[in-house]
Enzyme design. Structure first.
Site, PDB file in Angstrom:
ATOM      1  N   ASN A  67     -14.976 -14.839  47.686  1.00 34.53           N
ATOM      2  CA  ASN A  67     -13.892 -15.168  46.753  1.00 34.53           C
ATOM      3  C   ASN A  67     -12.834 -14.081  46.926  1.00 34.53           C
ATOM      4  OD1 ASN A  67     -12.180 -15.738  44.679  1.00 34.53           O
ATOM      5  ND2 ASN A  67     -13.639 -15.310  43.028  1.00 34.53           N
ATOM      6  N   TRP A  68     -11.752 -14.465  47.610  1.00 35.95           N
ATOM      7  CA  TRP A  68     -10.712 -13.460  47.897  1.00 35.95           C
ATOM      8  C   TRP A  68      -9.837 -13.155  46.690  1.00 35.95           C
ATOM      9  CZ3 TRP A  68      -8.909 -15.736  53.282  1.00 35.95           C
ATOM     10  CH2 TRP A  68      -9.823 -15.332  54.258  1.00 35.95           C
ATOM     11  N   LYS A  69      -9.970 -13.941  45.632  1.00 36.96           N
ATOM     12  CA  LYS A  69      -9.153 -13.736  44.424  1.00 36.96           C
ATOM     13  C   LYS A  69      -7.661 -13.683  44.814  1.00 36.96           C
ATOM     14  CE  LYS A  69     -13.182 -11.693  42.299  1.00 36.96           C
ATOM     15  NZ  LYS A  69     -13.775 -10.792  41.323  1.00 36.96           N
ATOM     16  N   GLY A  85     -16.879 -10.871  45.926  1.00 34.95           N
ATOM     17  CA  GLY A  85     -15.463 -10.578  45.727  1.00 34.95           C
ATOM     18  C   GLY A  85     -15.006  -9.461  46.655  1.00 34.95           C
ATOM     19  N   GLY A  86     -14.945  -8.242  46.128  1.00 34.68           N
ATOM     20  CA  GLY A  86     -14.399  -7.093  46.866  1.00 34.68           C
ATOM     21  C   GLY A  86     -14.940  -6.935  48.286  1.00 34.68           C
ATOM     22  N   SER A 129     -20.578  -7.486  42.292  1.00 30.90           N
ATOM     23  CA  SER A 129     -20.802  -6.264  43.078  1.00 30.90           C
ATOM     24  C   SER A 129     -21.825  -6.441  44.201  1.00 30.90           C
ATOM     25  CB  SER A 129     -21.185  -5.101  42.156  1.00 30.90           C
ATOM     26  OG  SER A 129     -20.125  -4.832  41.251  1.00 30.90           O
ATOM     27  N   HIS A 169     -14.479 -19.504  36.844  1.00 35.24           N
ATOM     28  CA  HIS A 169     -14.651 -18.097  37.215  1.00 35.24           C
ATOM     29  C   HIS A 169     -14.349 -17.220  35.999  1.00 35.24           C
ATOM     30  CE1 HIS A 169     -14.170 -14.170  39.006  1.00 35.24           C
ATOM     31  NE2 HIS A 169     -14.980 -14.621  39.952  1.00 35.24           N
ATOM     32  N   GLU A 222     -12.775 -14.565  35.611  1.00 34.10           N
ATOM     33  CA  GLU A 222     -11.393 -14.102  35.452  1.00 34.10           C
ATOM     34  C   GLU A 222     -10.507 -15.209  34.880  1.00 34.10           C
ATOM     35  OE1 GLU A 222     -11.309 -12.633  39.433  1.00 34.10           O
ATOM     36  OE2 GLU A 222     -12.730 -11.098  38.784  1.00 34.10           O
ATOM     37  N   GLU A 245     -22.594 -15.219  37.491  1.00 35.69           N
ATOM     38  CA  GLU A 245     -21.903 -13.944  37.680  1.00 35.69           C
ATOM     39  C   GLU A 245     -21.791 -13.235  36.332  1.00 35.69           C
ATOM     40  OE1 GLU A 245     -19.156 -14.085  41.372  1.00 35.69           O
ATOM     41  OE2 GLU A 245     -18.073 -15.043  39.752  1.00 35.69           O
ATOM     42  N   GLY A 280     -16.758  -6.575  39.901  1.00 27.41           N
ATOM     43  CA  GLY A 280     -15.741  -5.586  40.242  1.00 27.41           C
ATOM     44  C   GLY A 280     -15.988  -4.215  39.631  1.00 27.41           C
TER      45      GLY A 280
END
Ligand code: 13P
Length: 251
Positions: free
Chosen positions: A8-10, A236-237, A215, A97, A99, A170, A176
């Site tokens: 997930n590149w956000k 993600g990251g 994470s 999601h 966010e 999640e 994150g």
């Protein structure tokens, strides 16, 4: 079931950066197809077409969108339809999601309507669920997962066929933050999710891939993927660099 490894590149990567990532992934695998893995990249809208084109050329990556609006078309400034997503070459979309829930204020009802709309309009869906730290500390894990799953999965079971629906657990406090849930947190929450999904969808629940996110990185992905009821990871990251992401694919 193949393990699902999803990026997930956000709100990261332009179209040319996405192409660069995919070109590097191609080099890293040097023509080989990762065995026993289903790989998905959820790209931002402006990089979706470029990602889908590169993914199609590579042959073993699917492109996905991070959001959609639950209407066919019309006066919804700034929104993107299921049709637009499919015409950009993507076949799957994220809903719920954390966010979107916690920064953009999407509630369970909105998430449910996006989920149903996407499934009815030819997109696969990866529904994201998870509790905040406060909810976990108040002993509300089961209540939150039940509420999120029951509301979002209030669709006809026929829409579950054909490997069209995925769930990603999640925990909000692990996203994150560098704070990964422990293996026993993950196994416990996944067993609970599977039990709730089974109460909604019967034995079909066992064919719904259930991913963990929060994470995840190359150093912990292997251990997480071995846990019971973990069918994949949503990253993600650590999905932003092709080198790191390739190590998670092969973990
Ligand atoms: P991080 O891997 O950066 O914690 O993000 C997880 C996530 O939100 C994936 O959807």
């Amino acid at each position: 079931m193949d393990k699902v490894i999803a990026a997930n590149w956000k709100m990261n990567k332009t179209a040319s950066e996405a192409q660069g990532f995919m070109a590097r992934l191609k080099e890293l695998f040097d023509g080989a197809v990762p065995e026993g893995r289903e790989v998905i990249v959820f790209a931002p809208f402006t990089a979706l077409e470029a990602t889908a084109r590169s993914a199609g050329a590579l042959g073993w990556v699917q492109a996905g969108a991070q959001n959609l609006y639950p209407a066919e078309k019309g006066a919804f400034t700034g929104e993107i339809s299921a049709d637009m997503i499919r015409s950009a070459g993507a076949g799957i979309v994220l809903t719920g999601h954390s966010e979107r829930r916690h920064i953009m204020g999407e509630d369970d009802k909105t998430v449910a309507s996006k989920t149903l709309f996407a499934l009815q309009h030819g997109l696969k869906v990866m529904l994201c669920i998870g509790e905040t730290l406060e909810e976990r500390e108040q002993g509300l894990l089961r209540n939150v997962l039940e509420r999120q799953l029951i509301t979002a999965m209030s669709f006809d079971a026929g829409l579950l066929s054909g490997h069209s629906f995925y769930v990603a657990y999640e925990p909000v406090w692990a996203i994150g933050t560098g704070r990964t849930a422990t293996p026993s947190d993950i196994a416990g929450a996944h067993a609970l999710c599977r039990e709730i999904m089974r109460s909604i969808a019967g034995d079909e629940a066992f064919s719904i891939p259930l991913l963990y996110g929060g994470s995840v990185k190359a150093s912990n992905a292997g251990e997480i993927l071995l846990l019971d009821n973990v069918d994949g990871v949503l990253v993600g990251g650590a999905s932003l660099e092709a080198e790191q992401f390739s190590k998670i694919i092969t973990a």
